[in-house]
Design a protein around this motif. Structure first.
Motif, mmCIF file in Angstrom:
data_model
loop_
_atom_site.group_PDB
_atom_site.id
_atom_site.type_symbol
_atom_site.label_atom_id
_atom_site.label_comp_id
_atom_site.label_asym_id
_atom_site.label_seq_id
_atom_site.Cartn_x
_atom_site.Cartn_y
_atom_site.Cartn_z
ATOM 1 N N SER A 117 0.042 -2.109 -8.653
ATOM 2 C CA SER A 117 -1.359 -1.970 -8.425
ATOM 3 C C SER A 117 -2.160 -3.088 -8.482
ATOM 4 O O SER A 117 -3.013 -3.543 -7.668
ATOM 5 C CB SER A 117 -2.074 -0.822 -9.521
ATOM 6 O OG SER A 117 -1.405 0.454 -8.911
ATOM 7 N N SER A 118 -1.798 -3.905 -9.436
ATOM 8 C CA SER A 118 -2.515 -5.402 -9.535
ATOM 9 C C SER A 118 -1.960 -6.492 -8.408
ATOM 10 O O SER A 118 -2.830 -7.061 -7.952
ATOM 11 C CB SER A 118 -2.099 -6.006 -10.932
ATOM 12 O OG SER A 118 -2.433 -5.208 -11.957
ATOM 13 N N SER B 272 -10.828 -5.879 -14.101
ATOM 14 C CA SER B 272 -11.149 -4.828 -13.470
ATOM 15 C C SER B 272 -11.694 -3.858 -14.330
ATOM 16 O O SER B 272 -12.579 -4.238 -15.332
ATOM 17 C CB SER B 272 -9.755 -3.950 -12.755
ATOM 18 O OG SER B 272 -10.290 -3.122 -11.899
ATOM 19 N N ASN C 2 0.804 -1.135 0.118
ATOM 20 C CA ASN C 2 -0.209 0.012 -0.303
ATOM 21 C C ASN C 2 0.851 1.257 -0.185
ATOM 22 O O ASN C 2 0.588 2.214 -0.615
ATOM 23 C CB ASN C 2 -0.946 0.023 1.308
ATOM 24 C CG ASN C 2 -1.893 0.841 0.977
ATOM 25 O OD1 ASN C 2 -2.892 0.766 0.164
ATOM 26 N ND2 ASN C 2 -2.084 2.025 1.883
ATOM 27 N N GLN D 31 -7.272 -7.590 -1.397
ATOM 28 C CA GLN D 31 -8.443 -7.899 -1.827
ATOM 29 C C GLN D 31 -8.885 -9.459 -1.899
ATOM 30 O O GLN D 31 -9.813 -9.906 -1.642
ATOM 31 C CB GLN D 31 -8.853 -7.193 -2.913
ATOM 32 C CG GLN D 31 -8.734 -5.725 -3.103
ATOM 33 C CD GLN D 31 -9.398 -5.077 -4.482
ATOM 34 O OE1 GLN D 31 -10.049 -5.886 -5.155
ATOM 35 N NE2 GLN D 31 -8.616 -3.799 -4.604
ATOM 36 N N ALA E 17 -3.672 -5.133 -5.330
ATOM 37 C CA ALA E 17 -5.032 -5.391 -5.093
ATOM 38 C C ALA E 17 -5.214 -7.022 -5.086
ATOM 39 O O ALA E 17 -6.195 -7.446 -4.179
ATOM 40 C CB ALA E 17 -5.726 -5.123 -6.588
#
Length: 539
Positions: A41-42, A487, A9, A49, A45
């Motif tokens: 970012s992937s 996405s 993050n 998530q 995620a």
């Protein structure tokens, strides 16, 4: 896993987000930030998530369901998305250094973030190393878990299968791990030297370090010194007082090129040897002379071997200009094969180098040299051939730099691809365009998109892992079309016919799951007889 997600993050939502925000103001290019952080970012995620929530949920149910192998078996195939990040890591470090030197705003923003408590007094480079090392760490933890797990445990089978998948994903990281560990060591040495020596460079490889005695040239005294040996240089240092950690001052930097090392004899000091370089000669005494002496000898030997390899490669250019080259056809490239700038009809037209046959722009062919095969008449040649043929060099900003992730020639993949060929391509609401698509054997989970078969740089790449494949017919799309979605990202493709579409889908549907697709047998070309444009085919 919680701690790791917090650091992801930090990279994604703090460093990358803040730099993107500043880049949006035009302070520095947006593409620079994108190329530094790759697909972080992937990765963020996926962990925040999917993997972390599933693990947290299972920890809450541990009394009734004491297992994690089923979760890992389901999610670990997505760890192969790390291949993209790992492959881009060297380029990212190069860009980071380049723009830290070039842009005061870029440097200041990074330094401001690094001062925050969340950074833990570590640099951005240190934090960027963690994703590179993460997959092998999972492998190590799972091996340890299996050792402690009884053979008849309900989780044993799933955990073993997960380990197989993780081990395969870890192979993508092994080389990069070695590079990242070397880079981490370079950063540590950089800090030990007071951040004054420019040693943090991908070409510098750490070999050995340690205390050593330096014998005085005029008397029998010996002084405590410290050496850092690299693949291309030796740093001869003096220890300096420090309350926090070891600190050194560099007295001399001696290049390995031209260095000689010989054993010497001294009555007062055993285990002595002499290091002689272009810059300075030192007589040294090591605690274990053989180890130190051998380290120098091996480093010098490897340096010369690499130098000989370079000389051998140089012999290949000796035939340049002595025989007519094979010309690359105009329709096989969309950009200059030297500077990689795209061609257009007005300001950047196609020209051929008469020495190597490459298609180049006018800027890169603004030289003439005598060619032996043409009776030593003056011919238009590219800059590289001009330098080789005449011995005159021209400084080019991009010359000599390492190739980026996109800068792999399409032709290099021709004989080693799972699938390649022309497809129509559309991203978002942009117009459809014809692109040369390649899924190479070495990177079977990545789709490369080129403007033409001989282009020296890809327009873009799509890491296929985790994408959904949709081949339903849509009225607005061309026939034989399909889409890749993840996405908010949607990539639309259309093949020449339904048969070719199904061949592409057969390969892509395997790749998106994280498995390596099989090479399909070649097909007969589709198109007009005598056409020079290749159709989709596989090897």
């Amino acid at each position: 896993e919680k701690a790791y997600v917090a650091r992801l993050n930090l990279l994604d939502q703090v460093f990358c987000a803040k730099l993107m925000e500043e880049a949006g103001k035009g302070t520095f290019p947006v593409d620079v930030v994108k190329n530094i952080f790759s697909n972080i970012s992937s990765i963020n995620a996926f962990h925040s998530q999917f993997l972390l929530p599933d693990l947290e949920k299972r920890m809450g149910e541990w009394e009734s369901t004491p297992r994690i192998g089923d979760i890992l078996q389901k999610l670990t195939p997505f760890l192969k998305m790390y291949a993209e990040y790992v492959r881009n890591f060297d380029k990212a470090m190069e860009l980071l250094k380049q723009w830290t030197d070039r842009s005061p705003q870029f440097k200041a923003l990074i330094q401001d973030i690094q001062k925050q408590e969340v950074c833990g007094s570590l640099t951005l480079q240190h934090h960027m190393l963690e994703p590179v090392q993460r997959v092998p760490r999972y492998e190590m933890l799972l091996k340890d878990y299996l050792k402690k797990l009884p053979q008849d445990h309900v989780d044993h089978r799933d955990a073993e299968k997960s380990l197989e998948i993780i081990a395969m994903a870890a192979t993508h990281s092994n080389t990069a791990i070695r590079k990242s560990e070397n880079l981490k060591k370079l950063l540590e040495i950089y800090e030990m030297l007071g951040e004054e020596e420019d040693i943090v460079n991908a070409s510098n490889e750490f070999i050995k370090e340690g205390h050593i005695l330096k014998l005085a040239a005029r008397n029998t005294s010996a002084m405590d010194r410290y050496l850092f040996l690299f693949n291309n240089m030796l740093l001869y240092c003096v220890p300096k007082f420090s309350l926090v950690g070891q600190k050194f001052t560099v007295r001399t930097r001696i290049g390995i090129d031209g260095m000689k090392v010989t054993e010497t004899y001294n009555e007062d000091y055993p285990h002595t040897f002499q290091v002689s370089g272009k810059e300075r000669t030192l007589e040294l005494q090591a605690r274990a002379a053989f180890c130190a002496f051998q380290a120098f000898q091996e480093t010098i030997e490897i340096f010369h071997q690499k130098n000989e390899t370079f000389k051998t490669a140089s012999k290949e250019v000796e035939e340049l200009g002595k025989r007519a080259p094979r010309w690359i056809r105009d329709n096989e490239v969309t950009m200059c094969m030297k500077c990689r700038e795209p061609f257009n009809a007005l300001t950047r037209r196609r020209h051929h180098c008469r020495a190597c046959g490459y298609v180049v722009c006018w800027k890169c062919s603004d030289n003439k040299a005598p060619l032996e095969y043409d009776g030593n008449k003056m011919n238009k040649v590219c800059r590289d051939c001009y330098s080789i043929l005449t011995g005159h060099t021209e400084s080019e900003e991009k010359e000599g730099k390492k190739k980026g992730i996109l800068e792999i020639e399409a032709a290099q993949f021709s004989g080693s691809s799972i699938m390649y060929g022309f497809l129509q391509y559309c991203e978002k609401n942009k117009p459809w365009q014809k692109v040369w698509c390649v899924i190479p054997q070495k990177e079977a989970l990545v789709l490369y998109l080129y403007g033409a078969p001989q282009d020296v740089k890809a327009q873009s790449t799509i890491p296929l892992l985790g994408y959904s494949v949709d081949d339903t017919t849509r009225p607005a799309d061309p026939p034989a079309s399909f889409r890749l979605t993840q996405s908010k990202s949607v990539h639309s493709f259309a093949a020449e016919n339904e048969e070719l579409k199904q061949r592409w889908l057969k390969v892509i549907r395997v790749a998106v799951t994280g498995e390596v697709p099989e090479c399909l047998p070649p097909v007969e070309p589709h198109g007009t007889e005598g056409s020079h444009e290749p159709s989709s085919e596989s090897i």
